[in-house]
Design a protein around this motif. Structure first.
Motif, PDB file in Angstrom:
ATOM      1  N   GLN A 152      22.947   1.139  -6.589  1.00 43.53           N
ATOM      2  CA  GLN A 152      21.854   1.217  -7.550  1.00 43.53           C
ATOM      3  C   GLN A 152      20.781   0.169  -7.244  1.00 43.53           C
ATOM      4  N   TRP A 153      21.191  -1.002  -6.804  1.00 47.68           N
ATOM      5  CA  TRP A 153      20.237  -2.056  -6.438  1.00 47.68           C
ATOM      6  C   TRP A 153      19.376  -1.612  -5.252  1.00 47.68           C
ATOM      7  N   ALA A 154      20.008  -1.031  -4.253  1.00 48.67           N
ATOM      8  CA  ALA A 154      19.258  -0.562  -3.083  1.00 48.67           C
ATOM      9  C   ALA A 154      18.255   0.516  -3.480  1.00 48.67           C
ATOM     10  N   LEU A 155      18.690   1.427  -4.367  1.00 46.31           N
ATOM     11  CA  LEU A 155      17.795   2.501  -4.806  1.00 46.31           C
ATOM     12  C   LEU A 155      16.604   1.948  -5.575  1.00 46.31           C
ATOM     13  N   LEU A 156      16.873   1.067  -6.534  1.00 44.32           N
ATOM     14  CA  LEU A 156      15.795   0.536  -7.361  1.00 44.32           C
ATOM     15  C   LEU A 156      14.843  -0.358  -6.573  1.00 44.32           C
ATOM     16  N   THR A 157      15.383  -1.160  -5.664  1.00 41.55           N
ATOM     17  CA  THR A 157      14.500  -2.021  -4.863  1.00 41.55           C
ATOM     18  C   THR A 157      13.643  -1.196  -3.913  1.00 41.55           C
ATOM     19  N   ASP A 158      14.200  -0.100  -3.407  1.00 43.00           N
ATOM     20  CA  ASP A 158      13.398   0.781  -2.551  1.00 43.00           C
ATOM     21  C   ASP A 158      12.258   1.410  -3.360  1.00 43.00           C
ATOM     22  N   ILE A 159      12.590   1.846  -4.583  1.00 39.79           N
ATOM     23  CA  ILE A 159      11.561   2.439  -5.440  1.00 39.79           C
ATOM     24  C   ILE A 159      10.493   1.402  -5.774  1.00 39.79           C
ATOM     25  N   GLU A 160      10.944   0.193  -6.131  1.00 35.17           N
ATOM     26  CA  GLU A 160       9.993  -0.873  -6.467  1.00 35.17           C
ATOM     27  C   GLU A 160       9.139  -1.251  -5.267  1.00 35.17           C
ATOM     28  N   ARG A 161       9.759  -1.282  -4.091  1.00 37.30           N
ATOM     29  CA  ARG A 161       9.006  -1.606  -2.883  1.00 37.30           C
ATOM     30  C   ARG A 161       7.949  -0.546  -2.606  1.00 37.30           C
ATOM     31  N   GLU A 162       8.305   0.728  -2.813  1.00 38.42           N
ATOM     32  CA  GLU A 162       7.348   1.801  -2.593  1.00 38.42           C
ATOM     33  C   GLU A 162       6.217   1.739  -3.614  1.00 38.42           C
ATOM     34  N   GLU A 163       6.581   1.440  -4.872  1.00 37.98           N
ATOM     35  CA  GLU A 163       5.547   1.305  -5.904  1.00 37.98           C
ATOM     36  C   GLU A 163       4.609   0.146  -5.587  1.00 37.98           C
ATOM     37  N   GLN A 164       5.192  -0.968  -5.108  1.00 35.72           N
ATOM     38  CA  GLN A 164       4.359  -2.106  -4.732  1.00 35.72           C
ATOM     39  C   GLN A 164       3.457  -1.760  -3.558  1.00 35.72           C
ATOM     40  N   HIS A 165       4.001  -0.986  -2.615  1.00 41.34           N
ATOM     41  CA  HIS A 165       3.198  -0.553  -1.466  1.00 41.34           C
ATOM     42  C   HIS A 165       2.019   0.302  -1.933  1.00 41.34           C
ATOM     43  N   GLN A 166       2.294   1.195  -2.903  1.00 36.23           N
ATOM     44  CA  GLN A 166       1.229   2.042  -3.422  1.00 36.23           C
ATOM     45  C   GLN A 166       0.183   1.202  -4.159  1.00 36.23           C
ATOM     46  N   ARG A 167       0.652   0.194  -4.907  1.00 37.87           N
ATOM     47  CA  ARG A 167      -0.295  -0.688  -5.600  1.00 37.87           C
ATOM     48  C   ARG A 167      -1.137  -1.465  -4.600  1.00 37.87           C
ATOM     49  N   ASP A 168      -0.467  -1.971  -3.558  1.00 38.24           N
ATOM     50  CA  ASP A 168      -1.208  -2.715  -2.529  1.00 38.24           C
ATOM     51  C   ASP A 168      -2.224  -1.821  -1.840  1.00 38.24           C
ATOM     52  N   LEU A 169      -1.814  -0.563  -1.600  1.00 36.29           N
ATOM     53  CA  LEU A 169      -2.726   0.374  -0.941  1.00 36.29           C
ATOM     54  C   LEU A 169      -3.929   0.670  -1.825  1.00 36.29           C
ATOM     55  N   ARG A 170      -3.659   0.891  -3.122  1.00 35.50           N
ATOM     56  CA  ARG A 170      -4.766   1.154  -4.051  1.00 35.50           C
ATOM     57  C   ARG A 170      -5.687  -0.054  -4.147  1.00 35.50           C
ATOM     58  N   GLU A 171      -5.073  -1.238  -4.192  1.00 33.40           N
ATOM     59  CA  GLU A 171      -5.877  -2.456  -4.266  1.00 33.40           C
ATOM     60  C   GLU A 171      -6.697  -2.654  -3.004  1.00 33.40           C
ATOM     61  N   SER A 172      -6.083  -2.338  -1.867  1.00 36.27           N
ATOM     62  CA  SER A 172      -6.800  -2.460  -0.598  1.00 36.27           C
ATOM     63  C   SER A 172      -7.973  -1.483  -0.546  1.00 36.27           C
ATOM     64  N   LEU A 173      -7.733  -0.250  -1.001  1.00 36.47           N
ATOM     65  CA  LEU A 173      -8.811   0.743  -1.024  1.00 36.47           C
ATOM     66  C   LEU A 173      -9.905   0.315  -1.998  1.00 36.47           C
ATOM     67  N   PHE A 174      -9.476  -0.269  -3.121  1.00 40.13           N
ATOM     68  CA  PHE A 174     -10.455  -0.763  -4.092  1.00 40.13           C
ATOM     69  C   PHE A 174     -11.286  -1.879  -3.488  1.00 40.13           C
ATOM     70  N   ASP A 175     -10.619  -2.787  -2.756  1.00 44.88           N
ATOM     71  CA  ASP A 175     -11.347  -3.888  -2.118  1.00 44.88           C
ATOM     72  C   ASP A 175     -12.341  -3.362  -1.091  1.00 44.88           C
ATOM     73  N   VAL A 176     -11.911  -2.339  -0.333  1.00 45.05           N
ATOM     74  CA  VAL A 176     -12.804  -1.751   0.670  1.00 45.05           C
ATOM     75  C   VAL A 176     -14.003  -1.104  -0.008  1.00 45.05           C
ATOM     76  N   GLU A 177     -13.726  -0.359  -1.097  1.00 45.67           N
ATOM     77  CA  GLU A 177     -14.807   0.308  -1.815  1.00 45.67           C
ATOM     78  C   GLU A 177     -15.739  -0.703  -2.467  1.00 45.67           C
ATOM     79  N   ARG A 178     -15.144  -1.771  -3.003  1.00 40.25           N
ATOM     80  CA  ARG A 178     -15.969  -2.806  -3.613  1.00 40.25           C
ATOM     81  C   ARG A 178     -16.833  -3.496  -2.568  1.00 40.25           C
ATOM     82  N   ALA A 179     -16.244  -3.784  -1.403  1.00 46.60           N
ATOM     83  CA  ALA A 179     -17.024  -4.414  -0.331  1.00 46.60           C
ATOM     84  C   ALA A 179     -18.136  -3.489   0.145  1.00 46.60           C
TER      85      ALA A 179
END
Length: 511
Positions: A152-179
């Motif tokens: 269960q720990w492996a599953l949840l950490t993988d999900i959290e890691r993917e969610e964090q990756h998606q947040r980082d990607l959205r933030e990166s795209l936002f930074d690019v758009e803002r720039a």
């Protein structure tokens, strides 16, 4: 039903890694009556281990072999440390602090999870009675419970890691758009704040940055550098762009009238106040108030302005009730306000309130390379205004302008270009002769100088000497202005008719 199986079903219902770790360690600690039960989790970069409990501010390097955690990570095998063996692990202060409660019959057990796997995801740290811990890890039901947690720990950490990756990607795209948006706004400013020099690029970037904030902006720069253009740009690029931009020059209004202009007045406040009048502060509600040459504001008004900035409320002259105004203040000055503060001519508290976001507009001498672009810009403005087709400036005219010390900065350059365009035939380039006499001092300098006699003692005929000297001056001017007698006469400060007479008398022909 086996208790560990019951607890395992509880683990499966958890959806957050932190909650899962807390439930797991609390359950194990309670059921095994442990002194300590911790889960040690790798950091995001994998270089350190930290406890799952946020109240324990401890961290261990995964490569620090002075601590047993690094050995367990490397070997993927459990380690049991008795009270006697802990004397060999005293160099790590955090580990010593973690194990200070170990008693005579206790053992420190460090278990890599998942069990019996080469790749370690977490470490289970336990302090409890030695025999009890030995028996429970021999219990298949307990081991299955630990396996359920690990899965269960492996599953949840993988999900959290993917969610964090998606947040980082959205933030990166936002930074690019803002720039990209900031670059677009910066480029749009180049149409009004003309120039590609480093100081102008920096200025436009500062304007975009200032416009995105709600801070008070102080614009500093010499006369003629374009401070009001900068103020207007800050307003136009801000969230208040669709609201009023109200400007006032504090130096242009008499002291006794400035207060009523800013705050307004009520009917009967003074002689001539026949009706209520709304002041500029009220007019700027929702928008921007630009106070040009604020260094000339009287001290009494400075105190009142400071209160308005702090409370957003003001009272019109002669008024009984306070009014509110939500405005963004932009001010400008060409004087050294800090020097005025030291001389007690400007309030220190207001100074710091105004300088929340300072912007310095460069002098024209700091951006000489922009003269060509500025000149072409002013020629185009002249053409648009007068319906002409002036082709621009001749390269010699540009070179001449670059040698001039523009005390009046961009404003002086604009006036020179307009004068040059007015002296130029439609469809032609502005020549250096169109404005050269306006940028050089009256006392003749290099270009206009005519050699004088080496010594006055050699002059035997004064009248002839004066005629010769006058002839040389006129010939130089005519040559300079390509034979244009009107411009030559203007540069000499004499009427064209007088120059024509002198040319005839001195037998001077156009070059």
């Amino acid at each position: 039903m086996n208790r560990w199986l019951t607890y395992a079903t509880d683990l499966v219902g958890i959806r957050k890694p932190q909650q899962l770790a807390t439930l797991f360690t609390d359950t194990v600690s309670r059921e095994l009556d442990l002194d300590t039960c911790l889960l040690l989790v790798p950091s995001a970069d994998g270089r350190t281990l930290v406890p799952h409990r946020s109240d324990l501010e401890m961290v261990w390097s995964v490569t620090d072999f002075d601590c047993p955690f690094a050995h367990v990570l490397q070997s993927s095998k459990s380690m049991a440390l008795s009270l006697d063996s802990l004397v060999f692990w005293q160099s790590d202060r955090s580990f010593v602090q973690l194990t200070e409660s170990v008693g005579m019959f206790d053992v420190v057990r460090i278990v890599p999870l998942p069990l019996n796997q080469d790749v370690v995801k977490t470490l289970l740290f336990l302090i409890g009675e030695a025999e009890h811990l030995h028996q429970v890890f021999a219990d298949d039901d307990f081991r299955r419970y630990v396996d359920v947690f690990s899965q269960q720990w492996a599953l949840l950490t993988d999900i959290e890691r993917e969610e964090q990756h998606q947040r980082d990607l959205r933030e990166s795209l936002f930074d690019v758009e803002r720039a990209r948006e900031q670059q677009r706004l910066t480029d749009s400013l180049s149409r009004t704040l003309v120039g590609q020099s480093a100081p102008m690029v920096k200025l436009r970037e500062q304007i975009v940055s200032a416009a995105g904030s709600q801070l008070s902006v102080m614009i500093q720069g010499d006369t003629g550098t374009g401070k009001e253009l900068v103020a207007q740009a800050v307003h136009d690029l801000s969230e208040r762009a669709d609201q009023p931009f109200i400007a006032i020059n504090c130096a242009a209004i008499p002291e006794n009238l400035l207060e009523s202009e800013l705050f307004g007045y009520s009917k009967g406040a003074f002689s001539g106040a026949e009706a209520d009048k709304q002041g500029l502060i009220a007019q700027a509600n929702g928008g921007t108030l630009f106070l040009d040459e604020i260094g000339d504001m009287p001290l009494v008004l400075q105190a009142k302005l400071l209160r308005v900035l702090e409370t957003r409320k003001f009272r019109p002259v002669g008024g009984k009730e306070e009014q509110a105004s939500d405005f963004r203040l932009v001010s400008a000055t060409h004087v050294n306000l800090l020097g005025q503060v030291r001389q007690k001519a400007f309030r220190q508290d207001l100074y710091y309130r105004l300088f929340q976001y300072p912007i310095t507009v460069p002098c024209l001498t700091e951006r000489i390379d922009d003269i060509a672009l500025l000149s072409q810009h002013f020629v185009q403005l002249f053409n648009d205004s007068h319906g002409t087709q002036i082709r621009g400036l001749n390269y010699k005219a540009i070179d001449c302008l670059k040698q001039h010390n523009f005390n009046g900065n961009v404003r002086e350059l604009k006036h020179l270009i307009e004068f040059g365009c007015a002296q130029t035939q439609d469809g032609h380039e502005v020549q250096v002769s169109s404005f050269i006499h306006r940028i050089l001092p009256r006392e003749e300098v290099n270009l206009f100088q005519v050699e004088e006699p080496e010594s006055c003692t050699v002059i035997k005929d004064l009248k002839q000497a004066i005629q010769d000297f006058e002839s040389k001056i006129i010939r130089e001017r005519l040559r300079l202005f390509s034979g244009d007698r009107a411009k030559a006469a203007e540069s000499l400060g004499i009427p064209k008719r007088t120059l024509a007479y002198k040319c005839q008398k001195l037998e001077i022909k156009a070059p």
